[in-house]
Motif scaffolding. Sequence first.
Motif: not given
Length: 673
Positions: A644-649, A655-673
């Motif tokens: 998703i982040l790749t598609i909307i990059s 509004l696009a910056e908000e969505q990219k920031e949101h999915f970026g945070v999700l990816l960081k959280d998944l990497k941290a696990r």
Amino acid sequence: MWLDRLTGPVTPSGSLTPSRPYSPSPRKNSNLAAPQRPGLSVYNPARSSSSLDLSANTSTTSLVPSTRAVTNGSSLRFEQRPPPDVPDPLKVLRSILGSAEDDSAVDKPKKRKSRTVNIDFQGRSLEEYAQQTLSTVEPTNLSVAAPGPNATENRQKYQDFHTSIVDCDQVLQNVETYLTNFKAELGQVSAEIENLQARSIQLNAKLDNRRNVEKLLGPAVEEVSLSPITVRSIADGPIDDNFIKALHEVEARSLLIDAKEKEADNVRALQDLKPLLDDLKSKAIERIRDYVVAQIKALRSPNINAQVIQQQTLLKYKDLYAFLARHHSILADEIAQAYVNTMKWYYTSNFSRYQQALSSLKLHIFDQHDLLGPEVAPARRTVLGASKPNVPPHDSFNLGKREDVLKSKTDNALPAYLAEDSKSTHYHYMEIPFRNFNLALIDNVSAEYSVCTELFSATSSYQQISKRVTEIFEPTFAMGHALTKQLIDTSNDGPGVLLCVRLNQHSAFELQRRKVPVADNYINYTNILLWPRFQMIMDLHIESLKKVPVSTARGAAAAFSLVGGSSPDPSRSSLAPHVVTQQFGQFLHSILALSAEAGDDEPISKSLGRLRSEYETLMGKLSKGAGNDAGKKSKFLYNNYSLILTIISDTKGRLAEEQKEHFGVLLKDLKAR
């Protein structure tokens, strides 16, 4: 007694040799000449001085002195001179008479003594005696005395000279008569000139008086008078620029007369002119009414171009309606209402045909199979094996080139004949008929508003003008709303509806730029139609995500099988992104691309928030299909969110910056696990 004629003083001017030349005038008989008699005057020694009459045998009177004044004031200044070879006559006479006196006696007559000489003529005349004496003169004296033939010739010359003098006297007398008559005539002319001078003075005085009066009365008369050309132009002339000028002149004179009536009462000139002006204005109103009504009737002709009539007749002679409104407001309102009704019919009939032409366009259909949650719709087949080709496939979520409709610089709407072409096999999206109809509507609204403003602004306020234009386009606005409802009511095309929203916003910006407020209600109501339908489509997508089957392991395996996993064993299922992720990413990219300049007042952000939350919930449910392995769950979620982040990059906007920031945070959280 004839000897007495010889006596008299001798003066230098009485010389025997005249100084005046011989007159060339022909001989004429003159009544001025005295009667002639023969004889020759002789010298009288008894007198102290003597004179000789040279006109012997010609006249009994003495010659006119050389200083004699002529009647007309001139003097005879030229005398006949004798030939140079003729002897002095005085010496000849002295030799004949035997005078012993010295020549000086002639020059000094006062010193000589008078004496008497007796001559014996022996019975002969003086001429005979003179001829005989000359023949007997001594040779020494012959050189002084003239020979006989010369004397006769001289006598003839003297006779001619006398005749010339007489003729001259006659001519001078005639000249004197002519001059006397001329003097009399000159006196008459002088009297006439004096009379003319007196009349000229009178005329100059009258002219000065007229000029003074004209300076005083001229401006006043010019202010209240009308030229015949103006009257003829209004009464019988064609409707052209001269007619407009005549109307302005009539109005100006009418205002001046009204002002002067207030300043001074009972002015006869104003009272006489005012009824004529009223009649002239009535005639002008009648002709203006007929002309404008004829132009309004022409607008109802079939296949007529209304803009030609508006520009070349109504607007070119817009002062006609202004004059009519100022002098007959009731008639002007009736004509304005007739124009409104005619243009309402004109736009309604033309846009009705245009809407039918746009309705014939082939459009892509978006139904329940084009939502995010359900499976991909099966291929549509022809009914009963018909030979019709299948409907061309379309991407329900990818924006693609559809965004170009917003960037197009073409301001021309699709012609009706192209829209009605039934042979066209090209399929369009809903924004194409929406854009063309609204583009044509906005252009016509702007043009009509400009015409009405220019035509009615002299006598109406802008609120009244806007009300009239709104009344003209009221059926057309309703037609546009009906077309919008027809396009969006049964369609689940979220990007298409949002494209229509953006096109409607562009129309609003264009109307603001053109300063045309009459279509604001139409734009607002179109937004009211579009935004709720967009929210409804977003709700349908959310509901479709809730319907994805993920309750059992088998269902989870089936869900994974959508991306290629065919084994029912969850441990062997693929961790690739889910098909819903691909569709959600494309749909999210379309919404964000169309919302790059979205305002805070738009409901897109909340709708996307709800849709994103439902998607994340679905992804959490689908991740459980990987079993109890937390690493696989995180890997599955990471792959989906990363896609998703790749598609909307490449999207831009808040509004696009908000969505990219949101999915970026999700990816960081998944990497941290």
